[in-house]
Design a protein around this motif. Structure first.
Motif, short mmCIF file in Angstrom:
data_model
loop_
_atom_site.label_atom_id
_atom_site.label_comp_id
_atom_site.label_asym_id
_atom_site.label_seq_id
_atom_site.Cartn_x
_atom_site.Cartn_y
_atom_site.Cartn_z
N THR A 199 25.16 69.25 105.28
CA THR A 199 25.54 68.95 106.65
C THR A 199 26.24 67.30 106.71
OG1 THR A 199 23.63 70.01 107.52
CG2 THR A 199 24.45 68.24 108.86
N TYR A 219 27.20 64.16 109.21
CA TYR A 219 26.95 63.50 110.54
C TYR A 219 27.84 62.21 110.61
CZ TYR A 219 22.43 65.67 109.99
OH TYR A 219 21.54 66.59 109.63
N LEU A 246 25.48 65.50 114.48
CA LEU A 246 25.84 66.35 113.84
C LEU A 246 27.12 66.85 113.75
CD1 LEU A 246 23.68 69.32 112.68
CD2 LEU A 246 25.96 69.68 113.11
N GLN A 270 24.25 65.24 104.17
CA GLN A 270 22.72 65.39 103.73
C GLN A 270 22.69 66.70 103.08
OE1 GLN A 270 21.07 67.09 107.21
NE2 GLN A 270 19.03 67.78 105.78
N SER A 320 20.06 70.24 102.42
CA SER A 320 19.03 70.75 102.79
C SER A 320 18.68 72.08 102.05
CB SER A 320 19.11 71.26 104.58
OG SER A 320 20.40 71.98 104.66
N TRP A 333 14.69 66.59 102.22
CA TRP A 333 16.11 66.67 102.76
C TRP A 333 16.62 64.82 102.28
CZ3 TRP A 333 15.66 70.96 102.93
CH2 TRP A 333 15.09 71.93 103.83
N PHE A 339 19.82 62.06 102.13
CA PHE A 339 21.24 61.58 102.49
C PHE A 339 22.04 60.71 101.65
CE2 PHE A 339 20.15 62.63 107.07
CZ PHE A 339 18.64 62.89 107.06
N ILE A 353 12.30 60.79 110.58
CA ILE A 353 13.58 60.09 109.79
C ILE A 353 13.45 58.85 109.91
CG2 ILE A 353 15.94 60.05 108.99
CD1 ILE A 353 14.84 63.36 110.84
N GLN A 413 15.58 54.89 109.05
CA GLN A 413 16.86 54.38 108.51
C GLN A 413 16.64 52.90 108.41
OE1 GLN A 413 20.49 54.79 111.00
NE2 GLN A 413 21.61 54.80 109.16
N LEU A 444 19.15 56.24 105.25
CA LEU A 444 18.60 57.35 105.72
C LEU A 444 17.40 57.92 105.03
CD1 LEU A 444 21.57 58.86 107.86
CD2 LEU A 444 19.35 57.94 108.94
N TRP A 500 14.28 60.78 104.99
CA TRP A 500 13.56 61.95 105.74
C TRP A 500 12.18 61.70 105.40
CZ3 TRP A 500 10.55 65.74 103.44
CH2 TRP A 500 10.01 66.79 104.49
N ARG A 523 7.93 66.87 108.45
CA ARG A 523 8.21 67.62 109.48
C ARG A 523 7.14 68.63 109.90
NH1 ARG A 523 12.23 72.73 106.73
NH2 ARG A 523 10.60 73.16 105.30
N TYR A 539 13.57 57.77 113.78
CA TYR A 539 13.93 58.71 114.59
C TYR A 539 13.22 60.15 114.38
CZ TYR A 539 18.57 56.12 114.42
OH TYR A 539 19.59 55.26 114.64
N GLY A 572 17.19 75.62 109.24
CA GLY A 572 18.16 75.60 108.27
C GLY A 572 18.49 74.17 107.46
N GLY A 573 17.59 73.12 108.29
CA GLY A 573 17.66 71.78 107.72
C GLY A 573 18.88 70.99 108.21
N SER A 574 19.57 71.48 109.12
CA SER A 574 20.56 70.57 109.68
C SER A 574 20.23 69.90 111.09
CB SER A 574 21.93 71.34 110.09
OG SER A 574 22.43 71.74 108.85
N LEU A 575 20.20 68.90 111.15
CA LEU A 575 19.44 68.17 112.26
C LEU A 575 20.31 67.93 113.54
CD1 LEU A 575 17.94 65.67 109.65
CD2 LEU A 575 16.75 67.32 110.86
N GLU A 576 20.21 68.72 114.55
CA GLU A 576 21.21 68.97 115.30
C GLU A 576 20.81 68.10 116.68
OE1 GLU A 576 19.30 71.35 114.91
OE2 GLU A 576 18.81 72.44 116.80
N TRP A 590 18.61 64.59 117.94
CA TRP A 590 17.96 63.45 117.66
C TRP A 590 17.28 62.64 118.83
CZ3 TRP A 590 18.47 61.17 112.23
CH2 TRP A 590 19.06 61.97 111.56
N GLY A 591 16.26 61.86 118.63
CA GLY A 591 15.83 61.12 119.53
C GLY A 591 16.63 59.85 119.48
N GLN A 592 16.60 58.96 120.32
CA GLN A 592 17.12 57.65 120.60
C GLN A 592 16.87 56.63 119.42
OE1 GLN A 592 14.41 58.00 122.20
NE2 GLN A 592 13.47 56.42 123.01
#
Lengths: 107, 121
Positions: free
Chosen positions: A34, A36, A46, A89, A91, A96, A98, B39, B41, B47, B49, B52, B98, B105-109, B111-113
């Motif tokens: 992925t 970002y 994303l 990243q 997955s 995970w 990055f 996550i 940073q 970054l 992880w 979850r 975050y 699928g593991g893609s983080l689509e 996010w929080g602020q």
């Protein structure tokens, strides 16, 4: 853990330039990659998932390719709003992980 | 459109517990098509992880080995949110934290602020 290495760490480019960022995994990750975009003070956003699938709402100037261990993010014609930091990243397996990021700056 | 709203203190003393909450709108924490991640940073670690939680007929949690002994993620179905607790914090835990949703699928689509948490006395 799978290590993700991006190159370059930073680059300078002009509006309209074609930009390519690479990401290499330390082991096989199929297409579980992925991309970002992150702007200062904001959460990552994303762009591309499963290596080459464009997220809804993302401009078509962004594209991704690759499989196995080597991947590429391409911006076909850099726009002013594209100056940001880009992360890859994986997955494929937990945790995970990055890449360290590529900062795209204005030339 | 899923939205995640984080809350929690920005300053925690060393050896104490860091607690953050992520409120979900537009989806359910019990959704069988999603996983709810934390996550962080920082300049030194990039970054990272952390872990979850997700529901597939029962609740599951996964944690990064680096924090597993100190970390708990709890879903709260009554409030449609999930939380992070990180015990025995040190200055090395200073980071922007975050929460994020992935579609399994593991893609983080989403996010929080982000919450800047500083560990300092």
């Amino acid at each position: 853990d799978i290590q993700m290495t991006q190159s370059p760490s930073s680059l300078s480019a002009s509006v309209g330039d074609r930009v390519t960022i690479t990401c290499r995994a330390s082991q096989y990750i199929s297409r579980f990659l992925t991309w970002y975009q992150q702007k200062p003070g904001k959460a990552p956003h994303l762009l591309i998932y499963t290596s080459s699938s464009l997220q809804s709402g993302i401009p078509s100037r962004f594209s991704g390719s690759g499989s196995g261990t080597d991947f590429t993010l391409t911006i076909s014609s850099l726009q002013p709003e594209d100056f940001a930091t880009y992360f890859c990243q994986q997955s494929y397996s937990l945790p995970w992980t990055f890449g360290q990021g590529t900062k795209v700056e204005i030339k | 459109q899923v939205q995640l709203q984080q809350s929690g203190p920005g300053l925690v003393k060393p050896s104490e517990t860091l607690s953050l909450t992520c409120a979900i709108s537009g989806d359910s924490v019990s959704s069988t098509g999603a996983a709810w991640n934390w996550i962080r940073q920082s300049p030194s670690r990039g970054l990272e992880w952390l872990g979850r939680t997700y529901y597939r007929s029962k609740w599951y949690n996964d944690y990064a080995v680096t924090v597993k002994s100190r970390m708990t993620i709890n879903p709260d179905t009554s409030k449609n949110q999930f939380s992070l607790q990180l015990n025995s914090v040190s200055p090395e835990d200073t980071a922007v934290y975050y929460c994020a949703r992935d579609d399994s699928g593991g893609s983080l689509e989403s996010w929080g602020q982000g919450t800047l948490v500083t560990v300092s006395s």
